[in-house]
Design an enzyme around this catalytic site. Sequence first.
Site, PDB file in Angstrom:
ATOM      1  N   LEU A   1      25.346  58.161  58.889  1.00  0.00           N
ATOM      2  CA  LEU A   1      24.850  58.661  57.608  1.00  0.00           C
ATOM      3  C   LEU A   1      25.981  58.796  56.595  1.00  0.00           C
ATOM      4  O   LEU A   1      27.160  58.813  56.974  1.00  0.00           O
ATOM      5  CB  LEU A   1      24.173  60.020  57.852  1.00  0.00           C
ATOM      6  N   PRO A   2      25.642  58.912  55.299  1.00  0.00           N
ATOM      7  CA  PRO A   2      26.702  58.888  54.284  1.00  0.00           C
ATOM      8  C   PRO A   2      27.731  60.022  54.393  1.00  0.00           C
ATOM      9  O   PRO A   2      28.932  59.759  54.371  1.00  0.00           O
ATOM     10  CB  PRO A   2      25.921  58.980  52.963  1.00  0.00           C
TER      11      PRO A   2
ATOM     12  N   LYS B  90      36.181  59.129  48.829  1.00  0.00           N
ATOM     13  CA  LYS B  90      35.497  60.152  49.644  1.00  0.00           C
ATOM     14  C   LYS B  90      36.410  60.631  50.781  1.00  0.00           C
ATOM     15  O   LYS B  90      36.569  61.822  51.006  1.00  0.00           O
ATOM     16  CB  LYS B  90      34.211  59.548  50.222  1.00  0.00           C
TER      17      LYS B  90
ATOM     18  N   LYS C 165      40.333  60.721  62.098  1.00  0.00           N
ATOM     19  CA  LYS C 165      39.914  59.660  61.164  1.00  0.00           C
ATOM     20  C   LYS C 165      40.401  59.990  59.738  1.00  0.00           C
ATOM     21  O   LYS C 165      40.876  59.120  59.002  1.00  0.00           O
ATOM     22  CB  LYS C 165      38.377  59.543  61.224  1.00  0.00           C
TER      23      LYS C 165
ATOM     24  N   THR D  63      31.423  59.367  58.797  1.00  0.00           N
ATOM     25  CA  THR D  63      32.692  60.029  58.476  1.00  0.00           C
ATOM     26  C   THR D  63      32.364  61.271  57.656  1.00  0.00           C
ATOM     27  O   THR D  63      31.862  61.158  56.529  1.00  0.00           O
ATOM     28  CB  THR D  63      33.605  59.110  57.637  1.00  0.00           C
TER      29      THR D  63
END
Length: 304
Positions: free
Chosen positions: A67-68, A252, A177, A102
Site C-alpha cells: 500500500l502507498p 516520501k 529501508k 514502505t
Amino acid sequence: MVSNSIAFIGLGNMGGPMATNLLKAGMAVTVFDLNEEVTKPLGDLGAVVASSMEQAVSEVATVVTMLPAGDHVRAVYLGDHNGNKGLLSLVNAGTFLIDSSTIDPDSARLVANEAHKNNLEFVDAPVSGGVAGAVAGTLTFIVGGSDSAFSKAQAVLKHMGKNIFHAGQAGDGQMSKICNNLMLGILMSGTCEALNLGIENGLDPKVLSNIMLQSSGRNWALELYNPCPGVMENAPASNQYQPGFMSKLMLKDLGLGLDAASNSQSPVPMGSLARNLYAFHNAQGNEELDFSSLFEYYQSGKSS
Ligand code: NAD
C-alpha cells in the site's frame, strides 16, 4: 484453509507484478484493490478477484499488503473512521501477515502489537529494487519480526525476491529501508552535483564518470544508474527519465528519514538537504519522473 493460499491487497505498480510472481510460483492468489482496474490483469492470469477485503482475506493462510503509506496500512489492518473493519478482525486464526509497503516504523510496530494481541503473526517487509525488480522477481526484502515469523515470511517472499534480510524486531525492516533510502537520496544528489560541476567546467560526463568509477567517488548511482543523459544506455536518464523510482517516492522516503531522525533527535544535515532538493525539484512538476532527474535541477540552476 489451503496452505499455499494468499490474499494480496494493493495491486499497484509494485503489487501487481509481485502478485503475478506468486501466481507463477503456483500459489492460490486472491487479490483486492480499491481500484478494480488494477485487479483485472491478475484475474486474467488466474487470480480470484475479491469484491471486498473481507472476502479476500477470509480463509487464506497468508495476507500480503503493498500500500502507498502508513495511513493506508493502519486503516487496512486496524480499521478506519468510517466503520470499515480492519483485516486483523477479518482473518482466520493462524493467518500470517506480511506488509511490504514502505511506511514509518511506528505504524509497523503498532500493527505488529495489535496483531500480537489477536494471536496473529505480522512482519514488516519493505522492498528495494523498484518495479523492474518486482517484475523480475529479484526484489530485496528487509524483514522486521521474530525469528519464527522471519522463517515463515521467507517461504513466501522467496517467490518474489532474491535477497531476504532479517533486520531485527518489528519495525526494524522499515527503519533499515529508511536508512538505505536516505543514503540513496544523498548519493544521487552528490552524483548529480559532481557530474554537473565537471560538465560546466568543460569535462566529458562519460570520461568523468569512468574516472570516478575507478576512484574514491565510486557509488551505486554512478555504477548502475548514471543521472546524466547519454552516459549509460539503459539508465532512466537516457530514456527521458521514465521511472524507475519516481521522485515523489524518494521525497516520501526522505521525509520518513527526517521523521525518524526527529524521534531519535539524530542529526541528519545531509538527508535534510537531499529532502529539500527533491521538494524543490518535485514542485517544478517533476514528481512523476525518475529520481535521477534531479540532475536537471542542477542544470536548470545554471540557466536561470
Ligand atoms: P501504487 O500507488 O502504484 O499502488 C498502491 C495500491 O494500493 C493502489 O493500487 C491503490 O489503489 C491500493 N490501495 C490503497 N488503499 C487501499 C485499500 N484501503 N485497500 C485496497 N487497496 C488500496 O504504489 P506502488 O508504487 O505499488 O508502491 C507501493 C509501496 O511500495 C509504497 O509504500 C512505496 O513506497 C513502496 N515502494 C515502491 C517502489 C516503486 O518503485 N514503485 C519501490 C520500492 C518500494
